[in-house]
Design an enzyme around this catalytic site. Structure first.
Site, PDB file in Angstrom:
ATOM      1  N   SER A   1     -14.044 -11.529 -41.136  1.00 43.55           N
ATOM      2  CA  SER A   1     -15.377 -11.521 -40.543  1.00 43.55           C
ATOM      3  C   SER A   1     -15.682 -10.140 -39.938  1.00 43.55           C
ATOM      4  O   SER A   1     -15.669  -9.156 -40.654  1.00 43.55           O
ATOM      5  CB  SER A   1     -15.459 -12.646 -39.513  1.00 43.55           C
ATOM      6  OG  SER A   1     -16.765 -12.832 -39.080  1.00 43.55           O
TER       7      SER A   1
ATOM      8  N   ASP B   1     -19.504 -20.909 -47.000  1.00 49.16           N
ATOM      9  CA  ASP B   1     -19.509 -20.080 -45.791  1.00 49.16           C
ATOM     10  C   ASP B   1     -20.957 -19.889 -45.332  1.00 49.16           C
ATOM     11  O   ASP B   1     -21.775 -19.336 -46.067  1.00 49.16           O
ATOM     12  CB  ASP B   1     -18.859 -18.730 -46.132  1.00 49.16           C
ATOM     13  CG  ASP B   1     -18.570 -17.885 -44.906  1.00 49.16           C
ATOM     14  OD1 ASP B   1     -19.370 -17.932 -43.946  1.00 49.16           O
ATOM     15  OD2 ASP B   1     -17.550 -17.169 -44.911  1.00 49.16           O
TER      16      ASP B   1
ATOM     17  N   HIS C   1     -16.280 -20.194 -43.495  1.00 50.95           N
ATOM     18  CA  HIS C   1     -16.004 -18.977 -42.733  1.00 50.95           C
ATOM     19  C   HIS C   1     -14.676 -19.027 -41.969  1.00 50.95           C
ATOM     20  O   HIS C   1     -13.989 -18.016 -41.841  1.00 50.95           O
ATOM     21  CB  HIS C   1     -17.155 -18.726 -41.758  1.00 50.95           C
ATOM     22  CG  HIS C   1     -17.246 -17.317 -41.292  1.00 50.95           C
ATOM     23  ND1 HIS C   1     -17.676 -16.293 -42.105  1.00 50.95           N
ATOM     24  CD2 HIS C   1     -16.945 -16.738 -40.115  1.00 50.95           C
ATOM     25  CE1 HIS C   1     -17.642 -15.148 -41.439  1.00 50.95           C
ATOM     26  NE2 HIS C   1     -17.200 -15.392 -40.232  1.00 50.95           N
TER      27      HIS C   1
END
Ligand SMILES: *[C@@H]1O[C@H](CO)[C@@H](O)[C@H](O)[C@H]1NC(C)=O
Ligand SMILES: *[C@@H]1O[C@H](CO)[C@@H](O)[C@H](O)[C@H]1NC(C)=O
Ligand SMILES: *[C@@H]1O[C@H](CO)[C@@H](O)[C@H](O)[C@H]1NC(C)=O
Ligand SMILES: *[C@@H]1O[C@H](CO)[C@@H](O)[C@H](O)[C@H]1NC(C)=O
Length: 386
Positions: A158, A330, A361
């Site tokens: 991320s 995601d 995610h």
């Protein structure tokens, strides 16, 4: 009657206060890894602008160092809390020399040579820009110095990927120090995020106003009242429905099979763990302005940048090899945004949509079955480019 009106809130407040002492503290990275049989060395690294960062090291083959970087409001713990099926353990078993960074402001890197995070507001005057511009170079140079090699491999989750893009764009000489950057749930453009995340982003200016009012610059830190309350409410299996289904899955994408009720309280102990309000505002600007640019200071942009708009990061300068791995479920790293990123980067060597339909995610760091759905790709790629 008056007494009751005063007493009830008082009792509730005292209850919250007392219960905030009740939950047992989370184990730290070293304790968890050592418990699993992996000895850890701890190092401090000082950045050019005085922040003191904690670096964890699970020693392996010194010719194969790999740096793992966590996402926003997260810490190195994210790569170990799944125990034996965590990424850091998998990499250690495969012989890699595993290093885990902690960005400024989180529970391990809440220190500075001269600024006190509890008193000095300047401590919190940073966003992911500084994490890429200052924190990464300090950690990378330290690791290269310790291991005696010229370049290392990296994995970012991320925002742990965003900061490498900032690094490559603003300090191009660091591109050669990265053999390959494996990007899990890549975050750069945020133009196609889902409604829940967009709603939250639109809410950020209001949160900013509220924080100004109470004089807070730290966001979701371990010792803030909000996080104490959250750990009390969400820290038990019983609250899985509200906290996992209701909050986490609607923001990150839902995969109940990857996040079972037994494991959720462990996540709550470790996440979130603090960043600056400015970082969160900067992220929301990327989404709302639909541009991967430096922090938008509004009318002060002229003063800071000599331009009315903040300059965009030049992704054309990110010449390091990049691998993009994303799940189609995601809700933050949407396929459209990842494709756009891919089109702007000059050296994407592999871009793969993971086969598992529900992969989202958070599955990339906390998923129960990530060692089946994800790790084979990572190992394959590292053996090719690492
Ligand atoms: C982790 O806990 C151990 C044992 O209490 C302690 O010695 C070590 O300093 C801690 N490390 C960090 C980074 O908190
Ligand atoms: C500021 O920008 C203007 C117009 O782009 C340029 O002419 C000027 O040289 C810049 N000033 C500085 C100090 O960079
Ligand atoms: C995920 O892992 C659990 C526990 O190891 C296992 O029981 C389950 O069958 C796995 N699910 C899938 C879809 O592989
Ligand atoms: C990307 O990497 C994966 C995992 O190693 C591999 O299966 C796939 O064939 C690669 N794709 C390309 C286009 O090289």
């Amino acid at each position: 009657m008056k007494h009751i009106i005063v007493t009830i809130p008082l009792i509730v407040m005292i209850g919250i206060y007392i219960s905030s002492f009740r939950h047992n503290k989370a184990m730290n990275f070293t304790q968890i890894a050592t418990g699993l049989g992996y000895p850890v060395q701890e190092y401090y690294v000082v950045t050019q602008d005085g922040y003191i960062l904690k670096l964890f090291h699970i020693p392996g083959d010194r010719s194969k160092p790999i740096l793992l970087m966590h996402g926003i409001i997260d810490s190195a713990d994210t790569f170990i809390i799944r125990g034996k099926t965590s990424l850091s353990v998998g990499l250690a078993d495969a012989g890699y020399d595993v290093w885990l960074g902690n960005s400024r402001g989180n529970r391990y890197s809440r220190r500075h040579l001269s600024l006190d995070p509890n008193i000095d507001k300047e401590f919190w005057d940073f966003s992911f820009h500084e994490l890429g511009y200052y924190d990464l170079p300090a950690m990378i140079d330290f690791i290269l110095d310790e291991t005696g090699v010229k370049s290392l491999s990296a994995v970012g989750h991320s925002q742990g990927n965003t900061i490498f893009l900032v690094l490559g764009a603003t300090r191009p000489e660091y591109n050669d120090k990265i053999k390959v950057m494996v990007s899990l749930s890549p975050v750069c453009y945020l133009s196609n995020i889902n409604n829940a995340v967009l709603y939250l982003m639109n809410f950020i200016p209001a949160i900013d106003q509220f924080y100004r009012l109470i004089g807070e610059e730290e966001f979701l830190g371990d010792d803030t009242a909000l996080i104490r309350l959250y750990r009390n409410i969400c820290g038990s299996k019983k609250s899985y429905g509200v906290c996992a289904n209701g909050i986490m899955f609607s923001l990150a994408g839902s995969d109940p099979d990857g996040m079972e009720p037994d494991f959720f309280p462990t996540v709550v102990k470790h996440y979130p763990t603090g960043t600056s309000k400015k970082n969160v505002i900067h992220v929301s600007q990327i989404g709302l302005r639909r541009s991967f640019a430096k922090f938008d200071y509004g009318c002060k942009n002229i003063e800071v940048y000599n331009s009315s708009k903040p300059p965009e990061y030049d992704l054309g300068k990110v010449s390091m090899k990049v691998v993009l791995l994303v799940g189609r479920n995601d809700e933050i790293s949407r396929l459209e945004d990842v494709r756009l990123l891919e089109s702007k980067l000059p050296n994407v060597v592999n871009s793969t949509i993971l086969k598992h339909e529900k992969f989202n995610h958070i599955d990339a760091v906390w998923g129960r079955n990530m060692s089946v759905y994800l790790f084979p790709y990572i190992f394959d790629i590292l053996s090719k480019y690492g």
